[in-house]
Scaffold this motif. Structure first.
Motif, mmCIF file in Angstrom:
data_model
loop_
_atom_site.group_PDB
_atom_site.id
_atom_site.type_symbol
_atom_site.label_atom_id
_atom_site.label_comp_id
_atom_site.label_asym_id
_atom_site.label_seq_id
_atom_site.Cartn_x
_atom_site.Cartn_y
_atom_site.Cartn_z
ATOM 1 N N MET A 9 2.445 3.339 5.785
ATOM 2 C CA MET A 9 2.987 3.168 4.481
ATOM 3 C C MET A 9 3.279 4.622 4.199
ATOM 4 O O MET A 9 2.713 5.657 4.422
ATOM 5 N N GLU A 21 5.873 7.310 1.494
ATOM 6 C CA GLU A 21 6.606 7.458 0.441
ATOM 7 C C GLU A 21 6.344 8.784 0.129
ATOM 8 O O GLU A 21 5.564 9.649 0.514
ATOM 9 N N ILE A 34 5.385 11.728 -1.461
ATOM 10 C CA ILE A 34 4.017 11.851 -2.466
ATOM 11 C C ILE A 34 3.523 12.970 -1.873
ATOM 12 O O ILE A 34 3.438 13.249 -0.602
ATOM 13 N N GLY A 84 6.231 2.007 -2.430
ATOM 14 C CA GLY A 84 5.525 3.125 -3.440
ATOM 15 C C GLY A 84 6.019 3.272 -4.663
ATOM 16 O O GLY A 84 7.205 2.998 -4.834
ATOM 17 N N ASN A 85 5.368 4.059 -5.488
ATOM 18 C CA ASN A 85 5.814 4.605 -6.785
ATOM 19 C C ASN A 85 7.266 5.105 -6.419
ATOM 20 O O ASN A 85 8.186 4.834 -7.447
ATOM 21 N N TRP A 140 6.873 11.604 -8.404
ATOM 22 C CA TRP A 140 5.583 12.434 -8.100
ATOM 23 C C TRP A 140 5.744 13.997 -8.429
ATOM 24 O O TRP A 140 4.954 14.868 -7.895
ATOM 25 N N ASN A 199 7.625 -2.601 -6.032
ATOM 26 C CA ASN A 199 6.215 -2.131 -5.781
ATOM 27 C C ASN A 199 5.497 -2.353 -7.083
ATOM 28 O O ASN A 199 5.878 -1.978 -7.870
ATOM 29 N N GLU A 200 4.220 -2.907 -6.651
ATOM 30 C CA GLU A 200 3.218 -3.054 -7.726
ATOM 31 C C GLU A 200 3.662 -3.825 -8.730
ATOM 32 O O GLU A 200 3.573 -3.234 -9.993
ATOM 33 N N HIS A 257 -2.826 -4.413 -2.713
ATOM 34 C CA HIS A 257 -3.207 -3.062 -2.669
ATOM 35 C C HIS A 257 -4.698 -2.944 -3.208
ATOM 36 O O HIS A 257 -4.964 -3.674 -4.086
ATOM 37 N N TYR A 293 -7.791 0.133 -3.939
ATOM 38 C CA TYR A 293 -8.306 1.474 -3.860
ATOM 39 C C TYR A 293 -9.646 1.265 -4.250
ATOM 40 O O TYR A 293 -9.865 0.657 -5.738
ATOM 41 N N GLU A 353 -1.448 -1.472 1.001
ATOM 42 C CA GLU A 353 -2.170 0.172 0.770
ATOM 43 C C GLU A 353 -3.637 -0.006 0.402
ATOM 44 O O GLU A 353 -4.074 -1.036 -0.201
ATOM 45 N N ALA A 363 -3.063 4.091 2.679
ATOM 46 C CA ALA A 363 -2.175 4.631 1.811
ATOM 47 C C ALA A 363 -3.136 5.756 0.808
ATOM 48 O O ALA A 363 -4.198 5.559 0.303
ATOM 49 N N PRO A 364 -2.385 6.919 0.646
ATOM 50 C CA PRO A 364 -1.237 7.313 1.327
ATOM 51 C C PRO A 364 -1.146 7.982 2.343
ATOM 52 O O PRO A 364 -2.317 8.376 3.002
ATOM 53 N N TRP A 418 -2.442 13.377 -5.013
ATOM 54 C CA TRP A 418 -3.236 12.255 -4.756
ATOM 55 C C TRP A 418 -4.062 12.467 -3.590
ATOM 56 O O TRP A 418 -3.791 13.258 -2.647
HETATM 57 N N1 LIG Z 1 -0.567 4.431 -7.115
HETATM 58 C C1 LIG Z 1 -0.406 4.008 -5.679
HETATM 59 C C2 LIG Z 1 0.246 2.661 -5.515
HETATM 60 C C3 LIG Z 1 1.695 3.023 -5.443
HETATM 61 O O1 LIG Z 1 2.336 1.906 -4.698
HETATM 62 C C4 LIG Z 1 1.511 4.210 -4.557
HETATM 63 O O2 LIG Z 1 2.701 4.922 -4.900
HETATM 64 C C5 LIG Z 1 0.343 5.197 -5.018
HETATM 65 C C6 LIG Z 1 -0.293 5.946 -4.114
HETATM 66 O O3 LIG Z 1 -0.140 5.460 -2.702
#
Ligand SMILES: [NH3+][C@H]1C[C@H](O)[C@@H](O)[C@@H]1CO
Length: 626
Positions: A21, A23, A25, A230-231, A261, A350-351, A400, A402, A429, A480-481, A491
C-alpha cells in the motif's frame, strides 16, 4: 502441539495475496521513493514573498532571495520563480543552496543530472556564468561545473548539467548550489524556475525512483501496489483532492498540490510513474479514484457528482482505454505507452466509513457509471463491511485495522467466521502500532511503536497465517504505511524507514518478505491453531516444485515445540528453515539497522518431524513432499 496436515488442498491461493500500500505520507514519495533530490524544487503551492516559500533554500554569500509570482511564469502550472539579486560589493560565489529532503547523498561514481530554467527580468549586455555544484553544508566543494548565461533576452532558458563527484561525501549534510561570481555579476537580478537534481534511478527511468528504496521494496516481490492513497487521495477540500490529470505529462505542467500529510506534493511521482513502477516490479495497481469526500468533511452533493465521475472515467481510460476512442488513452500513448496497462481493481475512495451516509449515493453513482464503462473492473468499497448497505452490492471491501500485537495474535481467525457469499476482502491496511489497547493512536509515551518490534511483527505474522488460511475470500493484504523518512514522520511504525543516505527494512518488512517470497498456490488445511493461543501456523503447497511450505509465528517469549504429521507418501528428510527471531522489543532502526534479519538453515524433516519455534519468531519451513 501436534499439527496433522491434510492431503488435499482446500482452495487455490490468489496470486494477488501479498503486496504494498502506498501513499505520500512521511515523505514516502517526495523525498523518498521518487528520486528528485531537491525539496521545494519549483516553489509549488507556496505564497510568494514569504519565508516559508523558500523552504529548503538558503542564501549563499549575501544573495538576496525571494519567491515571486513571476510576470512571465515559466509555465501556467508553475507561476512562482526564485528571484536572486547579487548585491554590489560581493566577491566570490554568490547564490542559492538547497539542503534536499533533510540531506543529500553524494556518492562517488554516480552521475547526477541537474537542471533549472533561468531568465533575466530585464535584458542587458550582461554575459556571465553560473556554477552548479554539490558541497558539504560546511562549504567544501564536492563537485561543480559552470555554464554560460546571458541577459540578452528576458526569455526563459533551460540549463542541463551533469555532475560527477569523484569522492563520496562523508555524510548526507550536503547542499546543491547555484552561484554567480559576486564581482562579475554585481547588481544583477536573475529569476530561476523548477530546479531539479536526480541521482541514477531504478532501471534508469527518467523522472524515476530512488534505487536503494526501490530495490528494497522489490525484494518482497509484491503482487500489487495500492495508489495513490490512503488519506493522500482525498484532500482536505474538494479542490485539494488528488487529480490524476494534474500528475501526468511534462513536469512544467504539474502544479503540485497540498498533500494530506502536511507537505506539498510535487506530483513528480504521478500516475504514469506509478504505472511504469508497477510494470517494473510486475505488480498490478490497486488504483483509487476520488469518491466525492474530502477529509475536511465535505461530501459532493449527488446532483454535483457528474464532473467527478467523468474525471474518474478519464483516469481509468488513461490506464486501460483505447487511444483511438479516448483522449485520456491517447495521452497515455503520447507518453510512451500505447498499450493499456494492467488494471483489475479500482478502489472507490478511502476509509469512507468516515462518511457512510453520503457513500450510499456516491458509491452507487460512481460504480453504476464506471461499471457501464468498464465491465471487467472490480470495484472495492471502503466503508465498514455491509454497513451501510450499498447498491450495487460490493463484491470487494477494503478492511483496515490498526491494533495491538495481542489483538493481531488473538484475531488470526478474524475471517474464518465471515460468510462465504461471493464477497472478497482486501486487507488494505494493517499493522500492530501500539501496546496500549485503550490508546492505539497515541504517542510513544503511551505505547505507540516508533519502529516495528519482534512483538509487533510476530503478532502481524500470526494474523497473516489467518489471511493465508482465508485466502478463499481474502484476495490481497498490505501493511501500512509502507515508507517513512525518519527525519519527517507523520506516522509510526512503518514497514520501511529511510533517510537521505540509507534504507532501514523493519522486522515487519522481513515478515512481509518471508510470506511473499514463500507463497503457495494452494492452501493445505491442518490442525487449527488455538485462536486464543500464542503459536500460529499455515500450510501451503507450491505445486510447481511439490513443496510444502509451513509458516509459523511464535508470539511469546518461550520457545514452542511443534510436531508435524504429513500424509504424503514421499517426504524429504531435510528441509529449509528461514527464521526471523529476536527479543520482544528488538527493532531494526537507523542505529541498529540489521539487528534482526532472517537466518537460513536446514532442518531434519520426514513424515513426522518436530521443530522448535524460537521465542518471538517467524519461521518458514519448506520441504518437498508428495
Ligand atoms: N490513517 C491511516 C488510514 C489511511 O488510509 C492512511 O492514509 C493512514 C495511514 O496509513
Amino acid at each position: 502441539v501436534t499439527v496433522t496436515v491434510s492431503a488435499t488442498a482446500s482452495h487455490p491461493i490468489p496470486t494477488t495475496l501479498w503486496g504494498q500500500m502506498f501513499e505520500d505520507i512521511s515523505h514516502s514519495g517526495d523525498g523518498g521513493l521518487y528520486a528528485e533530490l531537491l525539496q521545494n524544487r519549483a516553489f509549488q503551492q507556496v505564497t510568494p514573498n514569504t519565508a516559508a516559500a523558500l523552504n529548503a533554500w538558503h542564501s549563499i554569500n549575501g544573495a538576496a532571495l525571494s519567491v515571486v509570482a513571476d510576470t512571465v511564469p515559466v509555465s501556467s502550472a508553475l507561476p512562482n520563480s526564485l528571484q536572486l539579486t547579487i548585491p554590489a560589493g560581493r566577491t566570490g560565489p554568490v547564490g542559492v543552496g538547497n539542503e534536499g529532503y533533510f540531506g543529500i547523498k553524494v556518492a562517488a561514481g554516480s552521475t547526477y543530472t541537474a537542471s533549472f530554467h533561468y531568465r533575466f527580468p530585464t535584458a542587458s549586455s550582461f554575459r556571465g556564468s553560473v556554477t552548479v555544484g554539490l558541497q558539504t553544508s560546511a562549504g567544501k566543494s564536492l563537485v561543480s561545473t559552470s555554464v554560460p548565461i546571458t541577459a540578452a533576452s528576458t526569455a526563459w532558458t533551460l540549463v542541463n548539467v551533469t555532475l560527477h563527484p569523484t569522492a563520496s561525501a562523508a555524510s548526507t549534510a550536503n547542499n546543491f548550489t547555484v552561484t554567480l561570481d559576486g564581482a562579475a555579476a554585481s547588481g544583477q537580478t536573475v529569476h530561476f524556475a523548477i530546479f531539479s537534481l536526480f541521482p541514477p534511478t531504478f532501471k534508469n527511468r527518467p523522472n524515476g525512483m530512488r534505487v536503494d528504496i526501490a530495490t528494497t521494496l522489490s525484494e518482497m516481490a509484491p503482487s500489487f501496489f495500492r495508489l495513490p492513497g490512503g488519506n493522500n487521495l482525498e484532500g482536505q477540500t474538494v479542490a485539494q483532492r488528488w487529480q490524476w490529470n494534474a500528475t501526468v505529462g511534462p513536469l512544467l505542467s504539474r502544479p503540485g498540490r497540498v498533500g494530506d500529510w502536511g507537505y506539498v506534493n510535487t506530483d513528480g511521482l504521478g500516475l504514469m510513474e506509478y504505472l511504469n513502477w508497477c510494470e517494473d516490479l510486475n505488480m498490478q495497481p490497486i488504483m483509487a479514484i476520488w469518491s466525492g469526500f474530502a477529509l475536511g468533511g465535505t461530501s459532493v452533493a449527488e446532483a454535483d457528482l457528474e464532473p467527478y465521475i467523468q474525471q474518474a472515467i478519464d483516469q481509468i481510460n488513461f490506464v486501460i482505454g483505447d487511444p483511438a476512442t479516448s483522449s485520456a488513452a491517447a495521452l497515455r500513448a503520447s507518453l510512451g505507452h500505447p498499450a493499456p496497462f494492467t488494471l483489475n481493481y479500482v478502489e472507490v475512495g478511502n476509509e469512507d466509513f468516515f462518511a457512510p451516509s453520503t457513500y450510499t449515493y456516491r458509491w452507487h453513482d460512481f460504480v453504476t457509471a464506471l461499471t457501464a464503462e468498464f465491465p471487467n473492473i472490480h470495484f472495492i468499497a471502503t466503508t465498514d463491511t455491509f454497513d451501510p448497505i450499498l447498491s450495487p452490492n460490493p463484491l470487494q471491501y477494503d478492511v483496515h485495522v490498526y491494533q495491538t500485537p495481542t489483538w493481531f495474535a488473538q484475531n488470526s481467525f478474524f475471517y474464518d467466521g465471515f460468510e462465504r457469499n461471493a464477497t472478497k476482502y482486501f486487507e488494505g491496511e494493517y499493522a500492530a502500532i501500539s501496546t496500549n489497547a485503550s490508546d492505539i493512536f497515541g504517542t510513544p509515551a503511551d505505547g505507540r511503536f516508533t519502529f516495528p518490534t519482534m512483538q509487533s511483527s510476530t503478532g502481524e505474522a500470526a494474523f497473516m497465517t489467518g489471511l493465508e488460511r482465508n485466502s478463499d475470500i481474502v484476495f490481497s493484504a498490505s501493511y501500512a504505511p509502507l515508507l517513512n523518512h525518519v527525519a519527517n514522520s507523520q506516522w509510526t511504525p512503518n514497514l520501511v524507514s529511510f533517510d537521505a543516505g540509507n534504507v532501514y527494512p523493519s522486522t515487519s518488512f522481513y515478515v512481509q518478505k518471508l510470506f511473499s517470497l514463500n507463497r503457495g498456490d494452494e492452501y493445505i488445511p491442518s490442525t487449527l491453531p488455538t485462536p486464543a493461543g500464542t503459536l500460529f501456523w499455515s500450510v501451503v503447497r507450491k505445486t510447481s516444485t511439490r513443496e510444502i511450505i509451513i509458516k509459523i509465528s511464535n508470539t511469546v517469549g518461550t520457545a514452542a515445540p511443534v510436531t508435524f504429521v504429513l500424509p504424503f507418501a514421499t517426504v524429504a528428510t531435510t528441509g529449509s528453515a528461514q527464521v526471523l527471531t529476536g527479543a520482544e522489543t528488538a527493532s531494526n532502526t537507523p542505529t541498529t539497522p540489521n539487528l534482526v534479519v532472517p537466518k537460513n538453515s536446514t532442518i531434519p524433516t520426514g513424515k513426522t518431524f518436530s521443530y522448535t519455534a524460537p521465542a518471538f519468531s517467524v519461521s518458514v519451513l519448506t520441504l518437498v513432499a508428495h
